[in-house]
Design a protein around this motif. Structure first.
Motif, PDB file in Angstrom:
ATOM      1  N   ARG A  72       0.869  -1.182   0.000  1.00  0.00           N
ATOM      2  CA  ARG A  72       0.000   0.000   0.000  1.00  0.00           C
ATOM      3  C   ARG A  72       0.903   1.228   0.000  1.00  0.00           C
ATOM      4  O   ARG A  72       1.990   1.206   0.554  1.00  0.00           O
ATOM      5  CB  ARG A  72      -0.891   0.066   1.248  1.00  0.00           C
ATOM      6  N   GLU A 106       1.414   5.239   1.079  1.00  0.00           N
ATOM      7  CA  GLU A 106       0.953   6.255   2.015  1.00  0.00           C
ATOM      8  C   GLU A 106       1.765   7.520   1.803  1.00  0.00           C
ATOM      9  O   GLU A 106       2.968   7.460   1.569  1.00  0.00           O
ATOM     10  CB  GLU A 106       1.147   5.802   3.469  1.00  0.00           C
ATOM     11  N   ASN A 113      -5.495  -4.910   7.140  1.00  0.00           N
ATOM     12  CA  ASN A 113      -4.786  -3.657   6.928  1.00  0.00           C
ATOM     13  C   ASN A 113      -3.742  -3.416   8.018  1.00  0.00           C
ATOM     14  O   ASN A 113      -3.315  -2.293   8.237  1.00  0.00           O
ATOM     15  CB  ASN A 113      -5.764  -2.481   6.866  1.00  0.00           C
ATOM     16  N   HIS A 167       2.898   1.577 -10.001  1.00  0.00           N
ATOM     17  CA  HIS A 167       1.652   0.824  -9.933  1.00  0.00           C
ATOM     18  C   HIS A 167       1.189   0.411 -11.329  1.00  0.00           C
ATOM     19  O   HIS A 167       0.758  -0.731 -11.545  1.00  0.00           O
ATOM     20  CB  HIS A 167       0.573   1.656  -9.222  1.00  0.00           C
TER      21      HIS A 167
END
Length: 186
Positions: free
Chosen positions: A96, A98, A122, A144
């Motif tokens: 993920r 951030e 998560n 990505h």
């Protein structure tokens, strides 16, 4: 303060009694001990400053859907032995992104952190910085897109800034006799 002052005087009395210090050399001995302590504590800090890698690369393997992160781990207990660089391997499905921002007075730090989560949750297992002092999400979008759709979906080259016009044009090159070279307008 009184107890600490009493302890210092007690230590001085012990040193005087054992003959390790006298009235002339007592302060010099304390200065020597303090200097030795400062040098002993500064060696590991100096080593960290001089031998820490400038960057820790992150490798993205699209074929295996894995990322490889290199983590530098200094060991304080062994300042003179080689410090290893450990490789951490994670699945792409666990990654993920951030955005982080830290501020302390005039020191501002921001960028993108990659977080690794437990599968199906998560809960963050590990974090490492991908960009530093770059507020753009473009690096994450580029990576990505590469990992999800492949290199065919990426732009051919990153967009560039338009050509700047010069306020002052450089003089044209001169030929052998001082005339303007062919192909250049005066």
């Amino acid at each position: 303060m009184l107890a600490a002052d009493t302890n210092i005087h007690a230590l001085a009395d012990i040193l005087y009694d054992r003959g390790l210090a006298n009235a002339r050399t007592g302060r010099g001995y304390y200065l020597f001990l303090l200097s030795a302590l400062i040098i002993a504590l500064s060696i590991p800090l100096l080593r960290i400053d001089l031998s820490t890698p400038l960057n820790e690369p992150i490798r993205f393997n699209r074929a295996r859907q894995k990322i490889y992160a290199y983590n530098f781990k200094p060991h304080w207990t062994a300042p003179f032995s080689p410090w290893p660089i450990e490789t951490a391997v994670y699945d792409w499905s666990q990654v993920r992104a951030e955005f982080f921002y830290y501020s302390s007075g005039s020191n501002h730090q921001y960028g993108i952190t990659l977080s690794i989560v437990k599968p199906g949750t998560n809960e963050v297992i590990d974090r490492f910085r991908m960009t530093y002092n770059n507020a753009s999400e473009d690096p994450w979008l580029y990576i990505h897109t590469y990992m999800e759709k492949g290199p065919e979906a990426l732009p051919l080259r990153p967009p560039t800034r338009p050509e700047r016009t010069r306020l002052v044009q450089p003089p044209p090159p001169l030929g052998a006799e001082g005339e303007v070279a062919r192909g250049h307008r005066p």
